[in-house]
Design a protein around this motif. Structure first.
Motif, PDB file in Angstrom:
ATOM      1  N   ASN A 388       0.838  -1.195   0.000  1.00 19.18           N
ATOM      2  CA  ASN A 388       0.000   0.000   0.000  1.00 19.18           C
ATOM      3  C   ASN A 388       0.878   1.252   0.000  1.00 19.18           C
ATOM      4  OD1 ASN A 388       0.885   0.387   2.677  1.00 19.18           O
ATOM      5  ND2 ASN A 388      -0.780  -0.908   3.445  1.00 19.18           N
ATOM      6  N   VAL A 389       0.244   2.394  -0.001  1.00 23.07           N
ATOM      7  CA  VAL A 389       0.967   3.666  -0.110  1.00 23.07           C
ATOM      8  C   VAL A 389       1.880   3.872   1.091  1.00 23.07           C
ATOM      9  CG1 VAL A 389       0.699   6.166  -0.283  1.00 23.07           C
ATOM     10  CG2 VAL A 389      -0.877   4.640  -1.500  1.00 23.07           C
ATOM     11  N   LEU A 390       1.420   3.519   2.290  1.00 23.34           N
ATOM     12  CA  LEU A 390       2.218   3.734   3.493  1.00 23.34           C
ATOM     13  C   LEU A 390       3.492   2.900   3.474  1.00 23.34           C
ATOM     14  CD1 LEU A 390      -0.516   3.848   6.284  1.00 23.34           C
ATOM     15  CD2 LEU A 390       0.839   5.753   5.400  1.00 23.34           C
ATOM     16  N   ASP A 391       3.404   1.664   2.880  1.00 28.59           N
ATOM     17  CA  ASP A 391       4.590   0.816   2.836  1.00 28.59           C
ATOM     18  C   ASP A 391       5.690   1.411   1.961  1.00 28.59           C
ATOM     19  OD1 ASP A 391       3.491  -1.060   4.499  1.00 28.59           O
ATOM     20  OD2 ASP A 391       2.589  -2.208   2.856  1.00 28.59           O
ATOM     21  N   ARG A 392       5.311   2.239   0.995  1.00 31.14           N
ATOM     22  CA  ARG A 392       6.298   2.799   0.074  1.00 31.14           C
ATOM     23  C   ARG A 392       6.841   4.165   0.537  1.00 31.14           C
ATOM     24  NH1 ARG A 392       2.374   0.872  -3.635  1.00 31.14           N
ATOM     25  NH2 ARG A 392       1.587   2.982  -3.961  1.00 31.14           N
ATOM     26  N   MET A 393       6.317   4.697   1.647  1.00 37.67           N
ATOM     27  CA  MET A 393       6.722   6.018   2.134  1.00 37.67           C
ATOM     28  C   MET A 393       7.816   5.899   3.178  1.00 37.67           C
ATOM     29  SD  MET A 393       3.017   7.895   2.596  1.00 37.67           S
ATOM     30  CE  MET A 393       3.783   9.231   3.498  1.00 37.67           C
ATOM     31  N   ASP A 394       8.672   6.932   3.245  1.00 41.68           N
ATOM     32  CA  ASP A 394       9.613   7.070   4.363  1.00 41.68           C
ATOM     33  C   ASP A 394       8.850   7.666   5.535  1.00 41.68           C
ATOM     34  OD1 ASP A 394      11.714   6.093   2.880  1.00 41.68           O
ATOM     35  OD2 ASP A 394      12.281   8.091   2.123  1.00 41.68           O
ATOM     36  N   LYS A 395       8.812   6.915   6.620  1.00 42.97           N
ATOM     37  CA  LYS A 395       7.981   7.344   7.756  1.00 42.97           C
ATOM     38  C   LYS A 395       8.848   7.860   8.890  1.00 42.97           C
ATOM     39  CE  LYS A 395       6.211   3.205   7.426  1.00 42.97           C
ATOM     40  NZ  LYS A 395       6.540   2.916   6.013  1.00 42.97           N
ATOM     41  N   GLN A 396       8.367   8.918   9.555  1.00 44.75           N
ATOM     42  CA  GLN A 396       9.036   9.513  10.707  1.00 44.75           C
ATOM     43  C   GLN A 396       8.138   9.359  11.926  1.00 44.75           C
ATOM     44  OE1 GLN A 396      12.059  10.750  10.698  1.00 44.75           O
ATOM     45  NE2 GLN A 396      12.366  10.510   8.492  1.00 44.75           N
ATOM     46  N   LEU A 401      12.080  10.306  19.647  1.00 43.29           N
ATOM     47  CA  LEU A 401      12.254   9.106  20.454  1.00 43.29           C
ATOM     48  C   LEU A 401      13.138   9.399  21.659  1.00 43.29           C
ATOM     49  CD1 LEU A 401      12.877   6.484  17.608  1.00 43.29           C
ATOM     50  CD2 LEU A 401      10.765   6.876  18.877  1.00 43.29           C
ATOM     51  N   LYS A 402      12.811   8.766  22.781  1.00 47.02           N
ATOM     52  CA  LYS A 402      13.626   8.884  23.978  1.00 47.02           C
ATOM     53  C   LYS A 402      14.757   7.869  23.909  1.00 47.02           C
ATOM     54  CE  LYS A 402       9.826  10.537  26.877  1.00 47.02           C
ATOM     55  NZ  LYS A 402       9.042  10.314  28.117  1.00 47.02           N
ATOM     56  N   VAL A 403      15.730   8.044  24.807  1.00 46.77           N
ATOM     57  CA  VAL A 403      16.897   7.168  24.799  1.00 46.77           C
ATOM     58  C   VAL A 403      16.492   5.714  25.026  1.00 46.77           C
ATOM     59  CG1 VAL A 403      19.062   6.624  25.987  1.00 46.77           C
ATOM     60  CG2 VAL A 403      18.427   9.014  25.596  1.00 46.77           C
ATOM     61  N   GLY A 404      15.562   5.500  25.977  1.00 52.93           N
ATOM     62  CA  GLY A 404      15.107   4.130  26.251  1.00 52.93           C
ATOM     63  C   GLY A 404      14.436   3.488  25.039  1.00 52.93           C
ATOM     64  N   GLN A 405      13.671   4.275  24.307  1.00 53.49           N
ATOM     65  CA  GLN A 405      13.001   3.750  23.113  1.00 53.49           C
ATOM     66  C   GLN A 405      14.013   3.421  22.023  1.00 53.49           C
ATOM     67  OE1 GLN A 405      10.425   7.165  22.640  1.00 53.49           O
ATOM     68  NE2 GLN A 405       8.631   6.000  23.366  1.00 53.49           N
ATOM     69  N   VAL A 406      15.013   4.265  21.865  1.00 48.63           N
ATOM     70  CA  VAL A 406      16.065   3.980  20.894  1.00 48.63           C
ATOM     71  C   VAL A 406      16.790   2.696  21.276  1.00 48.63           C
ATOM     72  CG1 VAL A 406      18.232   4.807  19.906  1.00 48.63           C
ATOM     73  CG2 VAL A 406      16.352   6.400  20.266  1.00 48.63           C
ATOM     74  N   GLY A 407      17.029   2.522  22.568  1.00 54.28           N
ATOM     75  CA  GLY A 407      17.694   1.315  23.026  1.00 54.28           C
ATOM     76  C   GLY A 407      16.889   0.060  22.735  1.00 54.28           C
ATOM     77  N   LEU A 408      15.579   0.095  22.991  1.00 53.12           N
ATOM     78  CA  LEU A 408      14.734  -1.060  22.712  1.00 53.12           C
ATOM     79  C   LEU A 408      14.721  -1.390  21.229  1.00 53.12           C
ATOM     80  CD1 LEU A 408      11.681  -0.400  25.074  1.00 53.12           C
ATOM     81  CD2 LEU A 408      13.374  -2.218  25.269  1.00 53.12           C
TER      82      LEU A 408
END
Length: 477
Positions: A388-396, A401-408
């Motif tokens: 679908n369209v969303l699969d072909r887009m670069d998503k942000q 993101l917090k440090v803990g989220q980046v770590g996970l």
């Protein structure tokens, strides 16, 4: 359900015992008839006369049953002798003064039945060979003869069923170029998987535990009444022991169980050895079918398996007791049975479809059929294959993101791969388990007591990120 491979030999043992006892009884009855005729006349002797008639009929029945068993174990010469003996007994005059020649012939035949050690081993060897064969697929030439005898309806896609389909080749050839759906049931796993490549629907496992219905709300109904226009039935040629301990022939059992699948005027093609067209099977056929015809296989194919094809059109159940003897007489003289290449083309018209088969499942889950259905499913293609369209887009992310989220994310392996830009690099994140051991001493009140030590083990996961740059590898933790 257990297969009883020595069923024919048991039948021969029973036939031998019955022939001997019936012959002895007939000799006694004949002497008693003479005595009563001399002393009291014919009217008083009538019951004895009738008992002799019944005794002759019993002899013929025993001889006929032994003939079937002899043919099954490959004793063709003895089977032929049995047939001739039946004719001799049937025409032997009741008022003949001496029964000795006829009864001696019967007793001599009983002595020749293969139940002694030397002949028994040969018969068992023949049965073992049959067991190795397993099933009897119809060769393509004979399937072509049967196929050309059928007329398919116009503007109606009909249903064809083979409850013992093997690899599905026979039904596939019949359906080739015709407007129809093909359904098969197969017990053997490897043959069932082959059948999936040749038939539209295949129920894997025993037919007797399958689920076949044209009504989606009747899942627990095994039989789909009147949903099929052609029943191609080439059942196993053996006997089985049921749950209640009784013996039954699979040829008869399959015939009785599958008839309800056929719609009215639907066509049956029933392939069995000619010596298995017994009075009970003839009665079932005459009760449920009209336009019955019998053709034997040609040449070497008939020599191998002695097969015949019975064709008929289903009708509402009737009393076929008067029709069965005449129908059965068609196979009494083998040479008078026409060969299958004499079957007239377009002699059996199939009726149009009246019901759709919605449930068709075997006792074994068919993964091959499921994969094939998913392959052709438009919904599955839409869900799993079309981007679908969303699969072909670069998503942000919506928020930083917090440090803990980046770590996970990095530890789960999602922050992996090549990153371009002004400073291109390759990144790899992972979690590394670590264990820390700490040893401490306990407070000691008595200076003379032994020192108490405690060990603490601590396990933890540490995030590690390796970055490959043009200047080397850097590791972050």
């Amino acid at each position: 359900m257990e297969v009883e491979t020595h069923y024919s030999l048991r039948c021969l043992l029973n036939a031998q015992s019955g022939l001997r006892s019936t012959a002895a009884e007939l000799a006694k009855l004949r002497r008693r008839l003479d005595k009563m005729l001399r002393e009291k006349g014919m009217e008083t002797a009538r019951p004895v006369h009738d008992s002799i008639v019944r005794g002759k009929e019993k002899l013929c029945s025993l001889l006929n049953s032994s003939r079937l068993s002899l043919l099954e174990i490959g004793q063709e010469e003895l089977a032929s002798a049995s047939q001739k003996l039946v004719s001799a007994v049937r025409h032997f005059p009741i008022m003949a003064p001496d029964y000795t020649p006829m009864l001696n012939s019967v007793l001599k035949f009983a002595d020749l039945l293969p139940i002694k050690d030397d002949s028994l081993s040969a018969a068992l060897g023949h049965l073992a060979n049959l067991a190795k064969i397993g099933y009897y697929p119809t060769d393509p030439a004979h399937v072509a003869y049967l196929s050309q005898a059928l007329v398919f309806p116009e503007n109606s896609k009909i249903n064809l069923l083979d409850p013992c389909c093997g690899e599905g080749l026979a039904l596939e050839r019949i359906a080739q170029g015709r407007n129809c759906h093909t359904f098969g049931v197969e017990l053997d796993d490897s043959r069932a998987r082959q059948a999936c490549e040749h038939l539209e629907r295949v129920a894997m496992g025993s037919y007797f535990y399958s689920r076949i219905s044209h009504n989606a709300f009747q899942f627990y109904s095994r039989i789909s009444h009147n949903a099929f226009q052609l029943l191609y039935l080439n059942p196993p040629y053996l006997s089985t022991i049921g749950a209640n301990g009784t013996r039954t022939r699979e040829e008869r059992r399959f015939l009785i169980e599958t008839i309800p699948h056929l719609t009215e005027h639907g066509v049956l093609i029933y392939i069995i050895p000619y010596y298995r067209l017994t009075p009970d099977i003839a009665r079932v056929l005459c009760d449920n079918f009209e336009k019955l015809s019998v053709y034997r296989f040609c040449g070497k194919e008939f020599t191998k398996f002695h097969q015949i094809a019975v064709l008929g059109c289903r009708i509402p159940r009737q009393d076929g007791s008067r029709l069965a003897p005449a129908f059965l007489s068609r196979v009494e003289i083998l040479e008078q049975i026409p060969t299958l290449d004499e079957l007239p083309p377009e002699s059996y018209a199939l009726p149009p479809a009246t019901a759709k088969v919605q449930i068709f499942y075997g006792s074994v889950f068919n993964e091959v059929e499921l994969a094939r259905q998913l392959e052709s499913s438009a919904l599955c293609k839409k869900l799993y294959r079309e981007e679908n369209v969303l699969d072909r887009m670069d998503k942000q992310p919506l928020l930083p993101l917090k440090v803990g989220q980046v770590g996970l994310i990095a530890g789960s392996g999602m922050v992996n791969g090549y990153a371009g830009g002004e400073a291109p690099h390759v990144i790899k994140g992972y979690m590394q388990p670590e264990e820390t051991i700490t040893v401490t001493s306990a407070p000691q009140q008595d200076p003379n007591a032994s020192q108490m030590m405690y060990q603490h083990n601590k396990k933890s996961n540490h995030l590690r990120i390796n970055i490959l740059t043009p200047h080397g590898i850097k590791s972050l933790s």
